[in-house]
Each structure stands twice: as C-alpha cells, then as structure tokens.
Design a protein around this motif. Sequence first.
Motif, PDB file in Angstrom:
ATOM      1  N   VAL A 242       0.990  -1.293   0.252  1.00 56.55           N
ATOM      2  CA  VAL A 242      -0.233   0.103  -0.284  1.00 56.55           C
ATOM      3  C   VAL A 242       0.612   1.059   0.367  1.00 56.55           C
ATOM      4  N   GLU A 243       0.440   2.213  -0.279  1.00 53.06           N
ATOM      5  CA  GLU A 243       1.464   3.264  -1.030  1.00 53.06           C
ATOM      6  C   GLU A 243       0.365   4.361   0.433  1.00 53.06           C
ATOM      7  N   LEU A 244       1.009   4.632   0.912  1.00 56.34           N
ATOM      8  CA  LEU A 244       0.736   6.105   2.374  1.00 56.34           C
ATOM      9  C   LEU A 244       0.586   7.426   1.981  1.00 56.34           C
ATOM     10  N   ALA A 245      -0.078   8.323   1.844  1.00 55.20           N
ATOM     11  CA  ALA A 245      -0.124   9.440   1.708  1.00 55.20           C
ATOM     12  C   ALA A 245       0.578  10.270   1.770  1.00 55.20           C
ATOM     13  N   GLN A 246       1.448   9.592   2.473  1.00 57.62           N
ATOM     14  CA  GLN A 246       3.092  10.282   2.891  1.00 57.62           C
ATOM     15  C   GLN A 246       4.398  10.147   1.890  1.00 57.62           C
ATOM     16  N   GLY A 247       4.025   8.923   1.491  1.00 59.37           N
ATOM     17  CA  GLY A 247       5.616   8.922  -0.253  1.00 59.37           C
ATOM     18  C   GLY A 247       5.352   7.674   0.549  1.00 59.37           C
ATOM     19  N   GLY A 248       5.150   6.839   1.787  1.00 56.19           N
ATOM     20  CA  GLY A 248       5.743   5.383   1.663  1.00 56.19           C
ATOM     21  C   GLY A 248       5.724   4.861   1.039  1.00 56.19           C
ATOM     22  N   LEU A 249       5.527   3.504   1.758  1.00 52.46           N
ATOM     23  CA  LEU A 249       5.133   1.978   1.487  1.00 52.46           C
ATOM     24  C   LEU A 249       4.852   1.571   2.717  1.00 52.46           C
ATOM     25  N   ASP A 250       4.281   0.657   2.798  1.00 55.25           N
ATOM     26  CA  ASP A 250       3.336  -0.188   3.862  1.00 55.25           C
ATOM     27  C   ASP A 250       2.459  -1.501   3.733  1.00 55.25           C
ATOM     28  N   TRP A 251       2.514  -2.726   4.163  1.00 51.02           N
ATOM     29  CA  TRP A 251       2.344  -3.507   3.966  1.00 51.02           C
ATOM     30  C   TRP A 251       0.929  -3.899   4.552  1.00 51.02           C
ATOM     31  N   ASN A 252      -0.614  -4.956   3.907  1.00 46.52           N
ATOM     32  CA  ASN A 252      -1.583  -5.257   4.767  1.00 46.52           C
ATOM     33  C   ASN A 252      -2.134  -6.855   4.175  1.00 46.52           C
ATOM     34  N   SER A 253      -1.328  -7.347   5.548  1.00 47.44           N
ATOM     35  CA  SER A 253      -2.247  -8.986   5.437  1.00 47.44           C
ATOM     36  C   SER A 253      -3.999  -8.584   4.866  1.00 47.44           C
ATOM     37  N   GLU A 254      -4.128  -9.692   3.939  1.00 51.55           N
ATOM     38  CA  GLU A 254      -5.579  -9.537   3.501  1.00 51.55           C
ATOM     39  C   GLU A 254      -5.960 -11.142   3.859  1.00 51.55           C
ATOM     40  N   LEU A 255      -7.064 -11.493   4.226  1.00 48.76           N
ATOM     41  CA  LEU A 255      -7.496 -12.722   5.556  1.00 48.76           C
ATOM     42  C   LEU A 255      -8.795 -13.230   3.781  1.00 48.76           C
ATOM     43  N   TRP A 256      -8.162 -14.136   3.419  1.00 44.36           N
ATOM     44  CA  TRP A 256      -9.065 -15.146   2.344  1.00 44.36           C
ATOM     45  C   TRP A 256     -10.316 -16.072   2.818  1.00 44.36           C
ATOM     46  N   LEU A 257     -11.277 -16.450   3.105  1.00 44.41           N
ATOM     47  CA  LEU A 257     -12.445 -17.343   3.441  1.00 44.41           C
ATOM     48  C   LEU A 257     -12.297 -18.400   2.307  1.00 44.41           C
ATOM     49  N   ILE A 258     -11.755 -19.058   2.150  1.00 50.10           N
ATOM     50  CA  ILE A 258     -12.190 -19.811   0.553  1.00 50.10           C
ATOM     51  C   ILE A 258     -12.849 -20.688   0.498  1.00 50.10           C
ATOM     52  N   ARG A 259     -14.534 -20.880   1.013  1.00 49.12           N
ATOM     53  CA  ARG A 259     -15.956 -21.262   1.414  1.00 49.12           C
ATOM     54  C   ARG A 259     -16.835 -20.116   1.012  1.00 49.12           C
ATOM     55  N   ASP A 260     -17.603 -19.842   0.435  1.00 46.13           N
ATOM     56  CA  ASP A 260     -18.278 -18.739   0.764  1.00 46.13           C
ATOM     57  C   ASP A 260     -19.284 -19.159   1.286  1.00 46.13           C
ATOM     58  N   SER A 261     -19.916 -20.245   1.600  1.00 47.66           N
ATOM     59  CA  SER A 261     -20.358 -20.540   2.265  1.00 47.66           C
ATOM     60  C   SER A 261     -20.549 -20.433   4.083  1.00 47.66           C
ATOM     61  N   GLU A 262     -19.329 -19.990   4.311  1.00 47.60           N
ATOM     62  CA  GLU A 262     -19.205 -20.037   5.403  1.00 47.60           C
ATOM     63  C   GLU A 262     -18.467 -18.690   5.761  1.00 47.60           C
ATOM     64  N   LEU A 263     -19.039 -17.521   4.782  1.00 50.92           N
ATOM     65  CA  LEU A 263     -18.325 -16.783   5.119  1.00 50.92           C
ATOM     66  C   LEU A 263     -19.629 -15.888   6.579  1.00 50.92           C
ATOM     67  N   ALA A 264     -20.539 -15.669   6.389  1.00 53.56           N
ATOM     68  CA  ALA A 264     -21.334 -15.573   7.482  1.00 53.56           C
ATOM     69  C   ALA A 264     -20.962 -15.711   8.821  1.00 53.56           C
ATOM     70  N   ASN A 265     -20.671 -17.547   8.984  1.00 50.77           N
ATOM     71  CA  ASN A 265     -20.364 -17.968  10.245  1.00 50.77           C
ATOM     72  C   ASN A 265     -18.657 -16.762  10.902  1.00 50.77           C
ATOM     73  N   ALA A 266     -18.362 -17.224   9.451  1.00 54.52           N
ATOM     74  CA  ALA A 266     -16.461 -16.957  10.042  1.00 54.52           C
ATOM     75  C   ALA A 266     -16.061 -15.425  10.292  1.00 54.52           C
ATOM     76  N   GLN A 267     -17.227 -14.508   9.995  1.00 53.90           N
ATOM     77  CA  GLN A 267     -17.289 -13.186  10.339  1.00 53.90           C
ATOM     78  C   GLN A 267     -17.565 -12.868  11.562  1.00 53.90           C
ATOM     79  N   GLN A 268     -19.228 -13.253  11.842  1.00 56.76           N
ATOM     80  CA  GLN A 268     -19.116 -13.873  13.207  1.00 56.76           C
ATOM     81  C   GLN A 268     -18.487 -14.190  14.253  1.00 56.76           C
ATOM     82  N   VAL A 269     -17.177 -15.279  13.911  1.00 52.64           N
ATOM     83  CA  VAL A 269     -16.144 -15.141  14.880  1.00 52.64           C
ATOM     84  C   VAL A 269     -15.585 -14.225  14.673  1.00 52.64           C
TER      85      VAL A 269
END
Length: 72
Positions: free
Chosen positions: A35-62
């Motif tokens: 991710v490029e920062l507004a100040q001109g630097g760089l940062d890193w984000n971690s994205e968590l991806w759920l494999i099965r869409d059918s479990e999305l609501a329950n996983a979000q609750q957890v």
Amino acid sequence: MASKIYTTNDQLLGSYLRNLLESAGYSVLTQKTRVELAQGGLDWNSELWLIRDSELANAQQVLQQALSRESA
C-alpha cells in the motif's frame, strides 16, 4: 470462489485471526498487499481470504466476537 474477509496492517493481528479461524475449522488464505501511503512511503497489509463462500457469515461472526474481545 474465495471471499476477502478481513484486511489489516497489523501483522500480529492478522496471524492471530488466521489461526483463530483455522482452529474453528475454516480454510483461510493470507495475501500480503503493498500500500502506498499518502506521505510517500510504502506499507504492507495482510488480507484474509475465506475459501468457502458458504461459510462467510459464520466466519465473520467469529471474527467480530474475537475483535470485540480484543478491544474490551
């Protein structure tokens, strides 16, 4: 198809949430994004991806329960 469930720039929090979801039986992937920062630097984000869409609501609750405990 996978669904993005959470994004954070806190590497420790991202690892904790991934482990929590996996221990609850969910299949999760982690993707690092630059991710490029507004100040001109760089940062890193971690994205968590759920494999099965059918479990999305329950996983979000957890996640919501875990995050509410962390902020209390």
